[in-house]
Design a protein around this motif. Structure first.
Motif, mmCIF file in Angstrom:
data_model
loop_
_atom_site.group_PDB
_atom_site.id
_atom_site.type_symbol
_atom_site.label_atom_id
_atom_site.label_comp_id
_atom_site.label_asym_id
_atom_site.label_seq_id
_atom_site.Cartn_x
_atom_site.Cartn_y
_atom_site.Cartn_z
ATOM 1 N N MET A 75 -1.323 8.697 4.634
ATOM 2 C CA MET A 75 -0.959 7.572 5.473
ATOM 3 C C MET A 75 -2.179 6.955 6.154
ATOM 4 N N LYS A 76 -3.098 7.780 6.628
ATOM 5 C CA LYS A 76 -4.294 7.249 7.282
ATOM 6 C C LYS A 76 -5.059 6.326 6.344
ATOM 7 N N LYS A 91 1.546 9.500 14.793
ATOM 8 C CA LYS A 91 0.230 9.514 14.146
ATOM 9 C C LYS A 91 -0.163 8.104 13.728
ATOM 10 N N PHE A 92 0.798 7.347 13.228
ATOM 11 C CA PHE A 92 0.529 5.959 12.850
ATOM 12 C C PHE A 92 -0.004 5.177 14.054
ATOM 13 N N LEU A 112 -5.951 2.249 6.857
ATOM 14 C CA LEU A 112 -7.306 1.708 6.735
ATOM 15 C C LEU A 112 -7.381 0.635 5.658
ATOM 16 N N LYS A 113 -6.694 0.874 4.532
ATOM 17 C CA LYS A 113 -6.709 -0.112 3.445
ATOM 18 C C LYS A 113 -5.994 -1.389 3.881
ATOM 19 N N ALA A 114 -4.851 -1.249 4.545
ATOM 20 C CA ALA A 114 -4.104 -2.415 5.006
ATOM 21 C C ALA A 114 -4.930 -3.227 5.998
ATOM 22 N N ASN A 115 -5.606 -2.559 6.884
ATOM 23 C CA ASN A 115 -6.438 -3.227 7.886
ATOM 24 C C ASN A 115 -7.585 -3.981 7.221
ATOM 25 N N VAL A 156 0.869 -1.185 0.000
ATOM 26 C CA VAL A 156 0.000 0.000 0.000
ATOM 27 C C VAL A 156 0.904 1.233 0.000
ATOM 28 N N THR A 157 0.821 2.050 -1.058
ATOM 29 C CA THR A 157 1.665 3.243 -1.157
ATOM 30 C C THR A 157 0.829 4.493 -0.929
ATOM 31 N N PHE A 158 1.515 5.548 -0.464
ATOM 32 C CA PHE A 158 0.802 6.783 -0.126
ATOM 33 C C PHE A 158 1.729 7.980 -0.264
ATOM 34 N N GLY A 159 1.122 9.170 -0.233
ATOM 35 C CA GLY A 159 1.892 10.409 -0.190
ATOM 36 C C GLY A 159 2.472 10.831 -1.526
ATOM 37 N N GLU A 160 3.365 11.825 -1.453
ATOM 38 C CA GLU A 160 3.977 12.443 -2.627
ATOM 39 C C GLU A 160 4.707 11.415 -3.500
ATOM 40 N N ALA A 161 5.376 10.455 -2.874
ATOM 41 C CA ALA A 161 6.123 9.438 -3.617
ATOM 42 C C ALA A 161 5.274 8.198 -3.921
#
Length: 447
Positions: free
Chosen positions: A401-402, A439-440, A406-409, A377-382
């Motif tokens: 990231m949030k 935050k994670f 949620l997707k990973a869960n 699961v990728t997120f953010g600018e990169a």
């Protein structure tokens, strides 16, 4: 170091800049502060002005760098290749790091300095834990997040001597050392990083070797026999002090044999007694063992302290278990080699969360472990580049990231491990990796 009435320019604030100002003020320097932030974001602005300091904010005016200063203290975040920094050096004005300033002011101490690309924080944390367990006058600082100048002031090290100073040192902090020389040092490993700051990978690697360049001949350099890149740089820039070796694969002064760590033939601790995961952490433990032996700590005390050590926040940190799914926070993994280490620490494929600020690092080494990744699961600018370049058959791209958590869960089933190992920095969404990690954990615990 004579400071009274010296004209000193402090470039940048943050923790290290503020600590340098605190020390300089105590010793009577005439201080000029320059920070690129607007006035309202300058910490302690009114206090500095009321104490007679000059504060120049909002930019780097040319005229400032034509003025005469006795020396300059530069925070690590300011690029040492910045034109105004180069101009100061060309004029023969010494540019120091905050660590170098503290070193030159303090009376003689016992310095243990650790650098390398990965594992620094875990290693210095364990070192510090062992020394405190042995009732030593020990202090941890540097890139760990505690400025050395604050330690010098808080512990009155300008009057006292003989304390154990455990320093985590980034290459930024090594670039502008002048006299600093530790009694014990180590470069843990070398892998690509900070290509957004350094001119080349060669320059980045060479900067790490500065940790031992000033050392006396009887100082100890702790050498990793398992890192081929490090070996090549040690051949190019050899240390001239005593060397002790460690390895998880071959014979060395400190070595792993049959799941037991030995130091010079004497058993120290078995892997079953160690709480932190991964073979890479065995290497970190070995460095701590050698360093603490040279701080006159017994192997019995070292063993006791290692067995109690549970790891470092944001570095393969166990967070919680929900519905049979375990969550690990590796927010401190800000490059691809850190992600490789984190993935390999687990015995089964993980659900990997990676992304953040784009640093331009290639992903070949992480992609080679695709069979160790159940879902990506990728997120953010990169996130988009990571999703494309990883070529993982089960990839999901989200914005933040949030959303990734949620997707990973949603994808996870009992027995799975969800691992945040971002492989890059946090600055697209967070102020630093610590904020990202906290935050994670907060989001995970609310699931």
């Amino acid at each position: 170091m004579e400071i009274k009435d010296k004209k000193v320019l402090v470039l940048g604030l943050g923790k290290s800049g503020q600590a340098a100002i605190r020390l300089l003020e105590h010793f009577g320097a005439k201080i000029t502060i320059n920070d690129g932030s607007p006035k309202e974001k300058i910490a302690h602005y009114d206090e500095y002005i009321n104490k007679g300091m000059e504060v120049i904010y909002g930019g780097m005016p040319d005229e400032l760098f034509e003025r005469d200063f006795d020396f300059v203290v530069k925070v690590p975040g300011i690029n040492y290749h910045a034109p105004y920094v180069l101009r100061l050096k060309e004029r023969g004005i010494p540019v120091l790091t905050e660590i170098e300033l503290g070193y030159q002011v303090a009376r003689p101490q016992h310095y243990i300095a650790i650098t390398g690309t990965n594992g620094k924080t875990t290693t210095v944390s364990l070192l510090y834990s062992i020394l405190k367990h042995a009732n030593k006058k020990a202090h941890i600082c540097g890139n760990y997040g505690i400025p050395y100048c604050d330690v010098v002031m808080d512990e009155r090290l300008y009057e006292e001597e003989g304390h154990d100073i455990v320093l985590e040192m980034s290459n930024f902090q090594l670039l502008d050392i002048h006299e600093f020389k530790p009694q014990v040092s180590s470069v843990l490993n070398l892998t690509p990083d900070h290509l957004d700051y350094m001119d080349s990978l060669d320059e980045y690697y060479a900067s790490k070797m500065r940790i031992y360049e000033n050392c006396d001949q009887d100082a100890i350099f702790i050498r990793n026999l398992d890192d081929k890149t490090l070996t090549s740089y040690l051949e190019k820039i050899p240390p001239h002090n005593k060397i002790e070796t460690f390895s998880v694969h071959q014979d060395a002064d400190c070595m792993l044999k049959d799941r037991t760590i030995y130091y010079k033939g004497e058993e120290v601790i078995t892997r079953d007694e160690i709480k932190i995961v991964g073979l890479h952490n065995i290497s970190n433990i070995m460095v701590a063992i050698i360093a603490c032996v040279h701080s006159n700590v017994s192997l019995k005390t070292i063993r006791e302290a290692i067995s109690l050590f549970t790891g470092v926040e944001h570095r393969l940190e166990y967070v919680t278990e929900k519905n049979g799914v375990k969550f690990y926070n590796d927010s401190k993994g800000t490059n691809t080699d850190a992600a490789v280490i984190a993935i390999k620490a687990f015995e089964k494929p993980v659900i990997l969360l990676m992304g953040g600020h784009e640093k331009g690092l290639p992903l070949d080494d992480v992609r080679a472990l695709n069979d160790h990744i159940k879902y990506l699961v990728t997120f953010g600018e990169a996130g988009h580049r990571f999703a494309c370049d990883m070529h993982h058959p089960h990839t999901y791209e989200v914005s933040h990231m949030k959303d990734a958590i949620l997707k990973a869960n949603e994808l996870a089933t009992s027995g799975d491990v969800i691992l945040l190992s971002p492989s890059t920095s946090s600055f697209d969404e967070f102020n630093n990796m610590g904020e990202r990690g906290r935050k994670f954990k907060e989001i995970v615990k609310q699931l």
